[in-house]
Write a protein that holds these residues in place. Structure first.
Motif, PDB file in Angstrom:
ATOM      1  N   LEU A 275     -57.174   3.480  36.567  1.00  5.94           N
ATOM      2  CA  LEU A 275     -57.937   3.992  35.037  1.00  5.94           C
ATOM      3  C   LEU A 275     -58.892   4.816  35.239  1.00  5.94           C
ATOM      4  O   LEU A 275     -59.042   5.651  34.370  1.00  5.94           O
ATOM      5  N   VAL A 276     -59.655   5.005  36.248  1.00 10.55           N
ATOM      6  CA  VAL A 276     -60.501   5.795  36.418  1.00 10.55           C
ATOM      7  C   VAL A 276     -59.915   7.276  36.431  1.00 10.55           C
ATOM      8  O   VAL A 276     -60.542   8.234  35.951  1.00 10.55           O
ATOM      9  N   HIS A 277     -58.654   7.327  37.411  1.00 13.40           N
ATOM     10  CA  HIS A 277     -58.124   8.884  37.251  1.00 13.40           C
ATOM     11  C   HIS A 277     -57.461   8.993  35.838  1.00 13.40           C
ATOM     12  O   HIS A 277     -57.711  10.208  35.302  1.00 13.40           O
ATOM     13  N   VAL A 278     -56.921   7.998  35.135  1.00 14.48           N
ATOM     14  CA  VAL A 278     -56.558   8.166  33.693  1.00 14.48           C
ATOM     15  C   VAL A 278     -57.731   8.899  32.734  1.00 14.48           C
ATOM     16  O   VAL A 278     -57.654   9.788  32.097  1.00 14.48           O
ATOM     17  N   ARG A 279     -58.978   8.198  33.016  1.00 13.12           N
ATOM     18  CA  ARG A 279     -60.129   8.491  32.190  1.00 13.12           C
ATOM     19  C   ARG A 279     -60.433   9.732  32.428  1.00 13.12           C
ATOM     20  O   ARG A 279     -60.627  10.771  31.398  1.00 13.12           O
ATOM     21  N   ASP A 280     -60.598  10.442  33.736  1.00 14.06           N
ATOM     22  CA  ASP A 280     -60.867  11.402  34.137  1.00 14.06           C
ATOM     23  C   ASP A 280     -59.934  12.664  33.658  1.00 14.06           C
ATOM     24  O   ASP A 280     -60.143  13.717  33.079  1.00 14.06           O
ATOM     25  N   GLU A 281     -58.638  12.193  33.599  1.00  9.96           N
ATOM     26  CA  GLU A 281     -57.403  13.154  33.436  1.00  9.96           C
ATOM     27  C   GLU A 281     -57.667  13.455  31.808  1.00  9.96           C
ATOM     28  O   GLU A 281     -57.442  14.587  31.093  1.00  9.96           O
ATOM     29  N   ASN A 282     -57.904  12.379  30.935  1.00  9.05           N
ATOM     30  CA  ASN A 282     -58.119  12.272  29.763  1.00  9.05           C
ATOM     31  C   ASN A 282     -59.476  13.246  29.410  1.00  9.05           C
ATOM     32  O   ASN A 282     -59.170  13.985  28.282  1.00  9.05           O
ATOM     33  N   ALA A 283     -60.366  13.188  30.099  1.00  9.31           N
ATOM     34  CA  ALA A 283     -61.598  13.946  29.681  1.00  9.31           C
ATOM     35  C   ALA A 283     -61.250  15.337  29.861  1.00  9.31           C
ATOM     36  O   ALA A 283     -61.660  16.161  28.964  1.00  9.31           O
ATOM     37  N   ARG A 284     -60.515  15.783  30.872  1.00  4.85           N
ATOM     38  CA  ARG A 284     -60.190  17.100  31.362  1.00  4.85           C
ATOM     39  C   ARG A 284     -59.240  17.655  30.401  1.00  4.85           C
ATOM     40  O   ARG A 284     -59.430  18.687  29.790  1.00  4.85           O
ATOM     41  N   LEU A 285     -58.237  16.987  29.710  1.00  4.80           N
ATOM     42  CA  LEU A 285     -57.423  17.285  28.618  1.00  4.80           C
ATOM     43  C   LEU A 285     -58.086  17.591  27.495  1.00  4.80           C
ATOM     44  O   LEU A 285     -57.830  18.434  26.757  1.00  4.80           O
ATOM     45  N   ARG A 286     -59.099  16.443  27.311  1.00  2.00           N
ATOM     46  CA  ARG A 286     -59.891  16.915  26.034  1.00  2.00           C
ATOM     47  C   ARG A 286     -60.528  18.089  25.928  1.00  2.00           C
ATOM     48  O   ARG A 286     -60.360  19.004  24.905  1.00  2.00           O
ATOM     49  N   ILE A 287     -61.152  18.568  27.165  1.00  2.00           N
ATOM     50  CA  ILE A 287     -61.938  19.669  27.287  1.00  2.00           C
ATOM     51  C   ILE A 287     -60.850  21.031  27.235  1.00  2.00           C
ATOM     52  O   ILE A 287     -61.439  21.991  26.519  1.00  2.00           O
ATOM     53  N   GLU A 288     -59.961  20.799  27.747  1.00  2.00           N
ATOM     54  CA  GLU A 288     -58.849  22.006  27.682  1.00  2.00           C
ATOM     55  C   GLU A 288     -58.362  22.003  26.342  1.00  2.00           C
ATOM     56  O   GLU A 288     -58.184  23.215  25.933  1.00  2.00           O
TER      57      GLU A 288
END
Length: 282
Positions: A71-84
């Motif tokens: 879940l932490v990895h998914v959250r971090d990936e979602n945050a990165r995708l939102r920034i991108e």
């Protein structure tokens, strides 16, 4: 006496018997049905549920830990995708804005070529905040060769004239300001008048004689007689003609060709228009 010997050496004898028994068990092995195996079986029976429960809890804890890490990895990936995604949208907006600016500048350059005169494009960076004076601020000034009195145009038509400059900025008086005036005429009938702004907003054609045939929808253009604007530039169209009332002149309302609130770039004519006599010779 024998019993006394056994009593005195009871610890040594007991230890010896137990040692011999242990060696026998090791050498012969323990079979499932043997009595020696029963205590171990009972012990296993007791600890088996405890061991199973501990194993279950351990597996559950491991699963929860893995899920949390995932879940932490998914959250971090979602945050990165939102920034991108935000960066991509920002880049797209900038590209779209550059395309619009380039198109506007291209149209201004076409206007410059059509006029056949020296001109400079400038960005609009501000406008007058009060409701009486109507001016624009440009991001070009005397360092760019601008000076008061120069004509300012847009792709749609006449904007106004420069009234003040600093090294890196200029102020433009719009044609709908009550202090503005330029010489114009009705393109259909050639009836002349002075294009001027009103205090309460709007543009009129002053000093249009009552005998003139001026109608709603007629086009008003610059005459070139004021020495600022070249002849034939679009000013606007007649929105209303009022013939009632006393006086020598018509009440003529003009709808400007330019929407001054939407201006982003303008074209400044950096040389005066040719004299009408020179135009006639050409």
């Amino acid at each position: 006496m024998r019993s006394t010997f056994l009593w005195r050496n009871r610890v040594l004898l007991t230890s010896g018997v137990l040692l011999i028994l242990s060696l026998h068990l090791i050498s012969t092995g323990v079979h499932p049905g043997d009595l020696a195996a029963r205590p171990e079986s009972a012990f296993l029976e007791v600890i088996s549920p405890v061991t199973g429960a501990f194993t279950h809890l351990s597996d559950g804890a491991s699963s929860i830990t893995r899920d949390y890490v995932d879940l932490v990895h998914v959250r971090d990936e979602n945050a990165r995708l939102r920034i991108e995604l935000a960066r991509v949208k920002s880049d797209q907006a900038r590209l779209a804005e550059l395309e619009v600016e380039n198109r506007h500048l291209g149209e201004l350059l076409e206007l410059k070529d059509a006029l056949g005169t020296n001109a400079l494009a400038a960005n609009v960076i501000g406008s007058d905040a009060n409701g009486i004076s109507r001016t624009l601020i440009l991001a070009s000034g005397s360092d760019n060769g601008l000076r008061p009195g120069m004509a300012v145009l847009a792709n749609q038509g006449v904007v106004g004239k420069i009234i003040a400059v600093s090294p890196n900025a200029s102020r433009v008086l719009l044609i709908n300001d009550h202090n503005s005036a330029l010489d114009g005429f009705d393109q259909r009938t050639r009836a002349r008048g002075i294009v001027a702004g009103l205090v309460d907003d709007g543009v009129i054609l002053k000093y249009a004689d009552r005998s003139q045939d001026i109608r709603t929808g007629d086009t008003i253009v610059t005459s070139g007689l004021d020495g600022i604007f070249p002849r034939g530039l679009l000013v606007g169209t007649i929105a209303n003609v009022r013939r009632d009332g006393a006086g020598l002149f018509l009440g003529v309302k003009i709808a400007p060709a330019v929407d001054f609130r939407q201006l982003e770039q303008v074209l400044i004519l950096t040389q005066p228009p040719p004299h009408l006599d020179d135009q006639a010779k050409d």
